[in-house]
Design a protein around this motif. Structure first.
Motif, PDB file in Angstrom:
ATOM      1  N   THR A 185      25.294  68.300  26.040  1.00 35.90           N
ATOM      2  CA  THR A 185      25.071  67.272  26.791  1.00 35.90           C
ATOM      3  C   THR A 185      25.840  65.869  26.262  1.00 35.90           C
ATOM      4  N   GLY A 186      25.948  64.809  27.121  1.00 39.05           N
ATOM      5  CA  GLY A 186      26.597  63.609  26.741  1.00 39.05           C
ATOM      6  C   GLY A 186      28.317  63.674  26.873  1.00 39.05           C
ATOM      7  N   GLY A 187      29.071  63.173  25.826  1.00 34.22           N
ATOM      8  CA  GLY A 187      30.349  62.960  25.925  1.00 34.22           C
ATOM      9  C   GLY A 187      30.807  62.064  26.817  1.00 34.22           C
ATOM     10  N   PHE A 188      32.095  61.659  26.791  1.00 31.58           N
ATOM     11  CA  PHE A 188      32.433  60.612  27.628  1.00 31.58           C
ATOM     12  C   PHE A 188      32.194  60.968  29.068  1.00 31.58           C
ATOM     13  N   ALA A 189      32.442  62.235  29.379  1.00 32.04           N
ATOM     14  CA  ALA A 189      32.221  62.677  30.910  1.00 32.04           C
ATOM     15  C   ALA A 189      30.967  62.691  31.171  1.00 32.04           C
ATOM     16  N   GLY A 190      29.999  62.737  30.399  1.00 33.16           N
ATOM     17  CA  GLY A 190      28.440  62.967  30.748  1.00 33.16           C
ATOM     18  C   GLY A 190      28.228  64.476  31.475  1.00 33.16           C
ATOM     19  N   ILE A 191      29.149  65.425  31.270  1.00 38.80           N
ATOM     20  CA  ILE A 191      28.704  66.560  31.982  1.00 38.80           C
ATOM     21  C   ILE A 191      28.311  67.796  31.135  1.00 38.80           C
ATOM     22  N   THR A 192      27.172  68.160  31.570  1.00 38.86           N
ATOM     23  CA  THR A 192      26.372  69.317  30.695  1.00 38.86           C
ATOM     24  C   THR A 192      26.933  70.676  30.822  1.00 38.86           C
TER      25      THR A 192
ATOM     26  N   ASP B  75      28.803  58.222  23.706  1.00 39.56           N
ATOM     27  CA  ASP B  75      29.984  59.190  24.312  1.00 39.56           C
ATOM     28  C   ASP B  75      30.165  60.440  23.075  1.00 39.56           C
TER      29      ASP B  75
END
Lengths: 88, 349
Positions: free
Chosen positions: A8-15, A52
Motif C-alpha cells: 500500500t501507499g506509494g506516490f500513487a496510493g495504489i494497492t 509516499d
C-alpha cells in the motif's frame, strides 16, 4: 507454503496484492528460506515509513509481518519482488 | 513534464536578479537565511537500493548525458525557485538546505519519495509507470513533504495525513504552473501526468480540478478520489486513505485558485503557504481545523474581502466547515453544517 504480499501507499496510493504457492515449484527451497528469514527478522507492528513510501504486509501461512521502504532487509526485498513480480 | 532548457535559463536569470534584489534589507524576511540559489547534488543509485549512490551532477555543472539526472536537477531547481520567489523561503527548511536526489533507485521501481533527507526516484517498470523524474509536479510534491516536515509537520495518518498529501499536491501543481508561467485557466491541475506508462487509460494519477477522473484502467483500477465530504472514504489502508481523501482539500484549493483567477501561486498559494508555515496549525489537524486556518490566514493577510469569502465558499462547496467557531455560517454552508429545522439558534455571547 502460501506467501502473500500486499503493498500500500506509494506516490500513487495504489494497492497491489499477489500470492504464490510454493508447492511443486523448483525454487520452493529458496522461497521457504527467504520466508523463514523474513518471519524471524520482522515484527507485526506498524513499521516507521516515510511519506509516499511503500508499506508492505507479508503473510506466510497465516502469519503476517509488516515492513516499509526505505528500510527493507535483503530478504524482505527479494521475497517481495518475487511475489509481486514488480520492483520493490 | 520535462522543463525545456529555456526555462532553466530563465530561472537562472531569475536567480541572478533575485540575488541583486536580495541585497535590499526588506527583500526577504529577517528570519530567512541561506543562499538565493539552490545547492543541488544528483546521485545515481545504479539500480541498487543503497542511498545515495554515486555523485553524477553537482550544482553549477553542465547537463549530464543521462536525462533523468537533468530532469531531477531542473525539478529541484524549479521547486527551490517557486518557494524563494513566491514566498521568500530559502529551500525546504527555510535555511538553505542543500537539495540531494538519487535517480535510478532499484529495478523497475514504481515510486518516488522524500526519505526525510533527500529525494529518491525510481525508473518505473515501463508497464504502469515510467521515469518518476518526468513530472515536475511529482518532484515538487515530494520536496513539499520536506517543507511540511519542517513546518506544520502534519501527522501522516487519517485526515492530517490526507492534508499532508494535499499540501504536496497543491504546491507540486503550483510549482509546475510557476515554471510554465501558467494562469489558473491554462493549468491542467493534474498530478503525475507524465509518469503514467503509455497504454494506461488515464491522464494522470490525480486531478485537483476533477478528483476521481484521472484514470480508469484494467490494471490500475479507477481513480478513487472524492471531491467532497459526501465521498469521504474510511479505510485502514494507505495510512487511512491519505492518497484518497486528499482529493477533498485538493479540490478546495482548486476552487479558491479558480475563483480568484490569475496565478495560483499568488493569493491562493500565499494563503495555503501562510497556513502551512504560520505556526498555528496543529500536527494532528483535521480537515475542519485546516479549513479554519486557511480562512484565518486569508483574513490576516487580505482582510474580510474577496479572498476570505472565497476561501469560506470553497470549503463549503466540498462540505468542510471553515467559519471560525461561534461565527455565523455563510448561506452556502453544506448540509453537515446546517442546523436541523426547528433547532434553536445558538445563543450569542
Amino acid at each position: 507454503m502460501r506467501i502473500a504480499v500486499t503493498r500500500t501507499g506509494g506516490f500513487a496510493g495504489i494497492t497491489r496484492r499477489a500470492e504464490l504457492d510454493t508447492t511443486g515449484r523448483p525454487d520452493a527451497g529458496r522461497l521457504h528460506a527467504l520466508a523463514h528469514e523474513v518471519l524471524t527478522a520482522s515484527d507485526s507492528g506498524t513499521p516507521v515509513g516515510v511519506p509516499d513510501g511503500f508499506v508492505y504486509e507479508i503473510t506466510v501461512d497465516g502469519r503476517t509481518v509488516r515492513c516499509a521502504d526505505p528500510h527493507l532487509s535483503g530478504a524482505q526485498r527479494k521475497l517481495i519482488q518475487q511475489v509481486l513480480k514488480e520492483g520493490a | 513534464m520535462h522543463l525545456p532548457a529555456r526555462y532553466t535559463l530563465e530561472l537562472d536569470a531569475a536567480h541572478r536578479t533575485r540575488r541583486r534584489i536580495g541585497a535590499l534589507p526588506t527583500a526577504v524576511p529577517d528570519t530567512a537565511t541561506g543562499p538565493d540559489h539552490p545547492v543541488r547534488t544528483i546521485y545515481d543509485a545504479r539500480h541498487q537500493q543503497t542511498l545515495p549512490g554515486e555523485k553524477v551532477r553537482a550544482e553549477g555543472a553542465g547537463p549530464a548525458k543521462d536525462q533523468p539526472v537533468n530532469h531531477a536537477y531542473d525539478g529541484l531547481g524549479a521547486t527551490f525557485t517557486l518557494y524563494l520567489r513566491a514566498y521568500g523561503r530559502h529551500s525546504i527548511d527555510g535555511r538553505g538546505l542543500p537539495l540531494n536526489a538519487s535517480v535510478h533507485y532499484g529495478q523497475g521501481y514504481n515510486n518516488a519519495f522524500w526519505d526525510g533527507k533527500q529525494m529518491v526516484f525510481g525508473d518505473g517498470d515501463g508497464r504502469i509507470f515510467q521515469d518518476f523524474t518526468g513530472s515536475v509536479d511529482v518532484i515538487g510534491h515530494e520536496l513539499t513533504h520536506g517543507v511540511t516536515q519542517y513546518t506544520a509537520n502534519l501527522e501522516y495518518f487519517g485526515q492530517s495525513g490526507a492534508l499532508n498529501e494535499s499540501v504536496s499536491d497543491v504546491f507540486g501543481s503550483v510549482i509546475k504552473q510557476y515554471a510554465l508561467r501558467q494562469t489558473v485557466d491554462q493549468a491542467d491541475w493534474l498530478i503525475g501526468a507524465d509518469v503514467l506508462a503509455p497504454g494506461i487509460h488515464g491522464t494522470a494519477l490525480r486531478s485537483m480540478k476533477a478528483p476521481g477522473t484521472a484514470y480508469d484502467d484494467p490494471t490500475l483500477g479507477k481513480d478513487p478520489q472524492p471531491a467532497t465530504m459526501d465521498g469521504y472514504v474510511s479505510t485502514s489502508q494507505d495510512n487511512g486513505g491519505v492518497h484518497i481523501n486528499s482529493g477533498i482539500p485538493n479540490h478546495a484549493f482548486y476552487l479558491v485558485a479558480a475563483a480568484l483567477g490569475g496565478h495560483s501561486w499568488e493569493r491562493a498559494g500565499q494563503i495555503w503557504y501562510d497556513t502551512l508555515t504560520g505556526g498555528a496549525l496543529a500536527s494532528d489537524a483535521d480537515f475542519a481545523a485546516f479549513a479554519r486556518a486557511t480562512a484565518t490566514a486569508a483574513q490576516t493577510r487580505y482582510g474580510d474581502g474577496e479572498e476570505y469569502q472565497t476561501v469560506l465558499k470553497a470549503w463549503s462547496q466540498v462540505g468542510v466547515p471553515a467559519a471560525p467557531t461561534g461565527t455565523a455560517l455563510p448561506r452556502q454552508a453544506s448540509p453537515q453544517q446546517q442546523a436541523p429545522e426547528g433547532a434553536q439558534p445558538p445563543s450569542q455571547g
